[in-house]
Design a protein around this motif. Structure first.
Motif, PDB file in Angstrom:
ATOM      1  N   LYS A 254      -1.853  -7.927  15.756  1.00 40.37           N
ATOM      2  CA  LYS A 254      -1.525  -9.246  16.270  1.00 40.37           C
ATOM      3  C   LYS A 254      -0.664  -9.986  15.251  1.00 40.37           C
ATOM      4  CE  LYS A 254      -5.634 -10.873  16.644  1.00 40.37           C
ATOM      5  NZ  LYS A 254      -6.773 -11.708  16.954  1.00 40.37           N
ATOM      6  N   ILE A 255       0.105 -10.939  15.757  1.00 40.03           N
ATOM      7  CA  ILE A 255       0.865 -11.788  14.858  1.00 40.03           C
ATOM      8  C   ILE A 255      -0.106 -12.812  14.286  1.00 40.03           C
ATOM      9  CG2 ILE A 255       2.697 -13.498  14.702  1.00 40.03           C
ATOM     10  CD1 ILE A 255       4.052 -12.005  17.024  1.00 40.03           C
ATOM     11  N   MET A 256      -0.149 -12.899  12.955  1.00 43.22           N
ATOM     12  CA  MET A 256      -1.079 -13.809  12.288  1.00 43.22           C
ATOM     13  C   MET A 256      -0.325 -14.663  11.282  1.00 43.22           C
ATOM     14  SD  MET A 256      -4.267 -11.425  11.201  1.00 43.22           S
ATOM     15  CE  MET A 256      -5.104 -10.348  12.320  1.00 43.22           C
ATOM     16  N   SER A 257      -0.837 -15.877  11.086  1.00 45.36           N
ATOM     17  CA  SER A 257      -0.302 -16.710  10.011  1.00 45.36           C
ATOM     18  C   SER A 257      -0.832 -16.137   8.694  1.00 45.36           C
ATOM     19  CB  SER A 257      -0.760 -18.158  10.176  1.00 45.36           C
ATOM     20  OG  SER A 257      -2.153 -18.258   9.936  1.00 45.36           O
ATOM     21  N   ASN A 258      -0.276 -16.591   7.602  1.00 47.63           N
ATOM     22  CA  ASN A 258      -0.734 -16.118   6.298  1.00 47.63           C
ATOM     23  C   ASN A 258      -2.222 -16.399   6.102  1.00 47.63           C
ATOM     24  OD1 ASN A 258       1.840 -15.271   5.729  1.00 47.63           O
ATOM     25  ND2 ASN A 258       2.344 -17.009   4.429  1.00 47.63           N
ATOM     26  N   GLU A 259      -2.654 -17.582   6.527  1.00 49.86           N
ATOM     27  CA  GLU A 259      -4.060 -17.960   6.360  1.00 49.86           C
ATOM     28  C   GLU A 259      -4.978 -17.055   7.183  1.00 49.86           C
ATOM     29  OE1 GLU A 259      -1.673 -20.187   7.213  1.00 49.86           O
ATOM     30  OE2 GLU A 259      -1.472 -21.298   5.338  1.00 49.86           O
ATOM     31  N   GLN A 260      -4.568 -16.769   8.421  1.00 50.18           N
ATOM     32  CA  GLN A 260      -5.368 -15.888   9.274  1.00 50.18           C
ATOM     33  C   GLN A 260      -5.431 -14.485   8.706  1.00 50.18           C
ATOM     34  OE1 GLN A 260      -3.084 -16.550  12.833  1.00 50.18           O
ATOM     35  NE2 GLN A 260      -4.776 -17.653  13.801  1.00 50.18           N
ATOM     36  N   LEU A 261      -4.318 -14.022   8.160  1.00 53.81           N
ATOM     37  CA  LEU A 261      -4.256 -12.690   7.580  1.00 53.81           C
ATOM     38  C   LEU A 261      -5.209 -12.563   6.395  1.00 53.81           C
ATOM     39  CD1 LEU A 261      -2.767  -9.959   7.695  1.00 53.81           C
ATOM     40  CD2 LEU A 261      -1.077 -10.938   6.147  1.00 53.81           C
ATOM     41  N   VAL A 262      -5.185 -13.542   5.529  1.00 51.27           N
ATOM     42  CA  VAL A 262      -6.070 -13.529   4.353  1.00 51.27           C
ATOM     43  C   VAL A 262      -7.528 -13.612   4.795  1.00 51.27           C
ATOM     44  CG1 VAL A 262      -6.768 -14.839   2.307  1.00 51.27           C
ATOM     45  CG2 VAL A 262      -4.346 -14.434   2.763  1.00 51.27           C
ATOM     46  N   ALA A 263      -7.825 -14.470   5.763  1.00 48.50           N
ATOM     47  CA  ALA A 263      -9.200 -14.604   6.250  1.00 48.50           C
ATOM     48  C   ALA A 263      -9.683 -13.302   6.877  1.00 48.50           C
ATOM     49  CB  ALA A 263      -9.299 -15.742   7.251  1.00 48.50           C
ATOM     50  N   ALA A 264      -8.830 -12.646   7.650  1.00 53.03           N
ATOM     51  CA  ALA A 264      -9.196 -11.372   8.273  1.00 53.03           C
ATOM     52  C   ALA A 264      -9.445 -10.313   7.208  1.00 53.03           C
ATOM     53  CB  ALA A 264      -8.102 -10.916   9.224  1.00 53.03           C
ATOM     54  N   TYR A 265      -8.610 -10.292   6.183  1.00 50.84           N
ATOM     55  CA  TYR A 265      -8.781  -9.319   5.090  1.00 50.84           C
ATOM     56  C   TYR A 265     -10.102  -9.549   4.359  1.00 50.84           C
ATOM     57  CZ  TYR A 265      -8.316  -7.057   0.599  1.00 50.84           C
ATOM     58  OH  TYR A 265      -8.573  -6.304  -0.519  1.00 50.84           O
ATOM     59  N   ARG A 266     -10.371 -10.787   3.999  1.00 53.99           N
ATOM     60  CA  ARG A 266     -11.607 -11.084   3.261  1.00 53.99           C
ATOM     61  C   ARG A 266     -12.848 -10.791   4.098  1.00 53.99           C
ATOM     62  NH1 ARG A 266      -9.782 -16.523  -0.005  1.00 53.99           N
ATOM     63  NH2 ARG A 266      -8.521 -15.429  -1.540  1.00 53.99           N
ATOM     64  N   ASP A 267     -12.780 -11.076   5.396  1.00 50.90           N
ATOM     65  CA  ASP A 267     -13.895 -10.785   6.291  1.00 50.90           C
ATOM     66  C   ASP A 267     -14.117  -9.275   6.404  1.00 50.90           C
ATOM     67  OD1 ASP A 267     -15.933 -11.675   8.203  1.00 50.90           O
ATOM     68  OD2 ASP A 267     -14.652 -10.684   9.688  1.00 50.90           O
ATOM     69  N   ALA A 268     -13.032  -8.526   6.532  1.00 53.55           N
ATOM     70  CA  ALA A 268     -13.136  -7.072   6.634  1.00 53.55           C
ATOM     71  C   ALA A 268     -13.692  -6.474   5.342  1.00 53.55           C
ATOM     72  CB  ALA A 268     -11.769  -6.469   6.949  1.00 53.55           C
ATOM     73  N   GLU A 269     -13.252  -6.987   4.206  1.00 56.09           N
ATOM     74  CA  GLU A 269     -13.767  -6.505   2.921  1.00 56.09           C
ATOM     75  C   GLU A 269     -15.265  -6.813   2.790  1.00 56.09           C
ATOM     76  OE1 GLU A 269     -12.772  -5.181  -0.360  1.00 56.09           O
ATOM     77  OE2 GLU A 269     -11.457  -4.178   1.062  1.00 56.09           O
ATOM     78  N   LYS A 270     -15.655  -7.998   3.231  1.00 55.50           N
ATOM     79  CA  LYS A 270     -17.054  -8.422   3.126  1.00 55.50           C
ATOM     80  C   LYS A 270     -17.963  -7.508   3.941  1.00 55.50           C
ATOM     81  CE  LYS A 270     -19.505 -12.454   4.560  1.00 55.50           C
ATOM     82  NZ  LYS A 270     -19.419 -13.884   4.855  1.00 55.50           N
TER      83      LYS A 270
END
Length: 44
Positions: free
Chosen positions: A2-18
């Protein structure tokens, strides 16, 4: 992906890592973050 803003991308990454469920998704997010020049990675 999906197209994500920078903030959404970082949040998705941190959530996936968690949760650590899907390593391929984490790798793809990390690659996109690096291509955008963002640095949200925590130093461990």
């Amino acid at each position: 992906m999906k197209i994500m803003s920078n903030e959404q991308l970082v949040a998705a990454y941190r959530d996936a890592e968690k949760h650590g469920k899907d390593r391929d998704w984490i790798h793809m997010l990390k690659k996109e973050i690096r291509s955008r020049g963002l640095k949200p990675f925590r130093k461990a």
